[in-house]
Motif scaffolding. Structure first.
Motif, PDB file in Angstrom:
ATOM      1  N   THR A 137      14.629   6.370  -5.595  1.00 30.64           N
ATOM      2  CA  THR A 137      15.322   7.412  -6.355  1.00 30.64           C
ATOM      3  C   THR A 137      14.492   8.690  -6.410  1.00 30.64           C
ATOM      4  O   THR A 137      15.025   9.803  -6.288  1.00 30.64           O
ATOM      5  CB  THR A 137      15.619   6.925  -7.780  1.00 30.64           C
ATOM      6  N   PHE A 138      13.186   8.559  -6.595  1.00 25.68           N
ATOM      7  CA  PHE A 138      12.292   9.719  -6.648  1.00 25.68           C
ATOM      8  C   PHE A 138      12.396  10.540  -5.365  1.00 25.68           C
ATOM      9  O   PHE A 138      12.613  11.764  -5.400  1.00 25.68           O
ATOM     10  CB  PHE A 138      10.857   9.233  -6.860  1.00 25.68           C
ATOM     11  N   PHE A 139      12.235   9.868  -4.222  1.00 22.17           N
ATOM     12  CA  PHE A 139      12.248  10.605  -2.953  1.00 22.17           C
ATOM     13  C   PHE A 139      13.655  11.100  -2.612  1.00 22.17           C
ATOM     14  O   PHE A 139      13.803  12.202  -2.054  1.00 22.17           O
ATOM     15  CB  PHE A 139      11.687   9.715  -1.836  1.00 22.17           C
ATOM     16  N   GLU A 140      14.667  10.322  -2.966  1.00 18.80           N
ATOM     17  CA  GLU A 140      16.043  10.760  -2.728  1.00 18.80           C
ATOM     18  C   GLU A 140      16.346  12.016  -3.539  1.00 18.80           C
ATOM     19  O   GLU A 140      16.994  12.954  -3.042  1.00 18.80           O
ATOM     20  CB  GLU A 140      17.016   9.647  -3.103  1.00 18.80           C
ATOM     21  N   ALA A 161       8.819  13.645   1.772  1.00 20.73           N
ATOM     22  CA  ALA A 161       9.697  12.839   0.925  1.00 20.73           C
ATOM     23  C   ALA A 161      10.827  12.232   1.741  1.00 20.73           C
ATOM     24  O   ALA A 161      11.227  11.074   1.509  1.00 20.73           O
ATOM     25  CB  ALA A 161      10.260  13.691  -0.207  1.00 20.73           C
ATOM     26  N   GLY A 162      11.340  12.994   2.703  1.00 21.68           N
ATOM     27  CA  GLY A 162      12.396  12.468   3.565  1.00 21.68           C
ATOM     28  C   GLY A 162      11.919  11.281   4.387  1.00 21.68           C
ATOM     29  O   GLY A 162      12.637  10.281   4.532  1.00 21.68           O
ATOM     30  N   SER A 163      10.713  11.380   4.913  1.00 25.94           N
ATOM     31  CA  SER A 163      10.153  10.258   5.677  1.00 25.94           C
ATOM     32  C   SER A 163       9.964   9.035   4.788  1.00 25.94           C
ATOM     33  O   SER A 163      10.244   7.901   5.195  1.00 25.94           O
ATOM     34  CB  SER A 163       8.820  10.663   6.300  1.00 25.94           C
ATOM     35  N   ALA A 164       9.488   9.253   3.558  1.00 27.33           N
ATOM     36  CA  ALA A 164       9.301   8.145   2.617  1.00 27.33           C
ATOM     37  C   ALA A 164      10.647   7.522   2.253  1.00 27.33           C
ATOM     38  O   ALA A 164      10.776   6.290   2.188  1.00 27.33           O
ATOM     39  CB  ALA A 164       8.577   8.636   1.369  1.00 27.33           C
ATOM     40  N   GLN A 216       4.221   0.191   4.523  1.00 24.65           N
ATOM     41  CA  GLN A 216       2.912   0.722   4.906  1.00 24.65           C
ATOM     42  C   GLN A 216       2.983   2.210   5.201  1.00 24.65           C
ATOM     43  O   GLN A 216       1.963   2.906   5.141  1.00 24.65           O
ATOM     44  CB  GLN A 216       2.369  -0.043   6.106  1.00 24.65           C
ATOM     45  N   GLU A 217       4.177   2.729   5.496  1.00 22.45           N
ATOM     46  CA  GLU A 217       4.332   4.166   5.663  1.00 22.45           C
ATOM     47  C   GLU A 217       4.041   4.883   4.350  1.00 22.45           C
ATOM     48  O   GLU A 217       3.571   6.022   4.352  1.00 22.45           O
ATOM     49  CB  GLU A 217       5.759   4.484   6.124  1.00 22.45           C
ATOM     50  N   LEU A 218       4.290   4.220   3.228  1.00 28.45           N
ATOM     51  CA  LEU A 218       4.036   4.814   1.920  1.00 28.45           C
ATOM     52  C   LEU A 218       2.662   4.463   1.374  1.00 28.45           C
ATOM     53  O   LEU A 218       1.962   5.322   0.837  1.00 28.45           O
ATOM     54  CB  LEU A 218       5.093   4.358   0.906  1.00 28.45           C
ATOM     55  N   LEU A 219       2.281   3.192   1.515  1.00 24.40           N
ATOM     56  CA  LEU A 219       1.109   2.692   0.801  1.00 24.40           C
ATOM     57  C   LEU A 219      -0.109   2.503   1.688  1.00 24.40           C
ATOM     58  O   LEU A 219      -1.186   2.217   1.184  1.00 24.40           O
ATOM     59  CB  LEU A 219       1.457   1.364   0.124  1.00 24.40           C
TER      60      LEU A 219
END
Length: 319
Positions: free
Chosen positions: A227-230, A286-289, A310-313
């Motif tokens: 929701t945050f990134f959206e 944010a779009g990539s996340a 792993q893309e985020l963390l």
């Protein structure tokens, strides 16, 4: 089951992201030593020029990452006794801090552009001491000298801490942990993708506060993060963000690409230094996340879902 649920994200945060309570207590204790010496000097010398000191920054807010090695301290300066030339304020403060200590060398008080960094040689801890000009206003309201313009900026360390603490009471510890997870994500972007990426921690805190106030549920980390990134992607960060904790009066939306108003001072856009290029960088990251989280939710294998997270963390996340 292939979907990454709340539990492994919370476990990863506990192990790799969060500053342990014992470390936070130890850090605060070292800063308290400096605060105690300042308080004693203030009490003993009416001409000293300082009023009080307050913990500030991420450790004080409980939003610090495990790897933190610097803390923030706001020192309130009697405006009438501060140097008339603003360029002399930081060196003047460094001298005042040194005067209050008995076991530190003057070169441990390093003068920066807008603060004094106190270097503790034994622990390796640094404390950024920021001067706040105090004119006697209530609620520890004072004035910073802005780093790049020299303008006076109304602020209150105490009210900023209360702002975060009140939401922690309302929304639970998840509110703080989601801020830390997002700050960790930002660090991954900087270290793995774009060393010039900027996304101020205060902005992250305020966006989470806005979403929580709007009713976003925080108890399921994958859903909350999605929701945050959206929200960032869909709004394009064009929406003015305001808070009514301390005021109900706000300026109309200005021309800055991002406008997130300081809860303590609605005239202060905390994102004022972000141009369109900086905003677009945040939107792209944010779009990539968001894409990674969406893909993880529908992944047909656990390995694919872990790769997405792993893309985020980062690569140390194993699901």
């Amino acid at each position: 089951m292939t979907e990454i649920t709340h539990a492994p994200i919370a476990a990863f945060a506990a192990e790799r992201i969060n500053l342990p309570h014992t470390d936070a207590v130890k850090h605060r204790g070292q800063v308290n030593g400096l605060r105690d010496r300042l308080a004693a000097k203030i009490a003993a010398d009416p001409a000293y020029g300082l009023v009080k000191s307050l913990h500030a920054g991420s450790v004080a807010k409980s939003t610090a990452l495990k790897s933190v090695n610097d803390l923030d301290l706001a020192v309130y300066v009697k405006a009438a006794e501060a140097p008339e030339n603003d360029s002399e304020l930081v060196p003047w403060l460094a001298d005042r801090l040194y005067e209050a200590t008995t076991n530190m060398d003057r070169d441990q008080f390093e003068e920066q552009t807008h603060c004094v960094t106190v270097h503790y040689l034994g622990s390796g801890l640094d404390v950024d001491v920021v001067p706040v000009l105090h004119e006697g206003e209530a609620n520890d309201v004072g004035y910073l000298i802005k780093k790049y313009t020299g303008d006076r900026l109304k602020t209150s360390t105490r009210l900023h801490l209360d702002f975060i603490a009140n939401r922690r009471k309302t929304y639970g510890l998840e509110f703080l942990e989601l801020i830390r997870i997002t700050k960790w994500w930002k660090r991954q972007v900087v270290t793995r993708t774009d060393p010039d990426f900027k996304f101020k921690s205060f902005m992250i805190e305020l966006i989470w506060a806005h979403l929580a106030d709007e009713g976003v549920q925080l108890t399921d980390y994958p859903k909350a993060l999605e929701t945050f990134f959206e929200w960032i992607v869909k709004t394009g960060l064009e929406k003015q963000i305001t808070f009514t904790d301390y005021t109900s009066t706000f300026p109309t939306r200005g021309s800055d690409p991002i406008e997130i108003l300081d809860p303590v001072n609605s005239e202060n856009n905390v994102a004022s230094r972000y141009d369109s290029f900086g905003r677009d960088k945040i939107l792209d990251a944010a779009g990539s996340a968001y894409d990674a989280l969406t893909d993880a939710r529908f992944a047909t294998t656990k390995g694919r879902a872990v790769d997405d997270w792993q893309e985020l963390l980062g690569p140390t996340f194993k699901g």
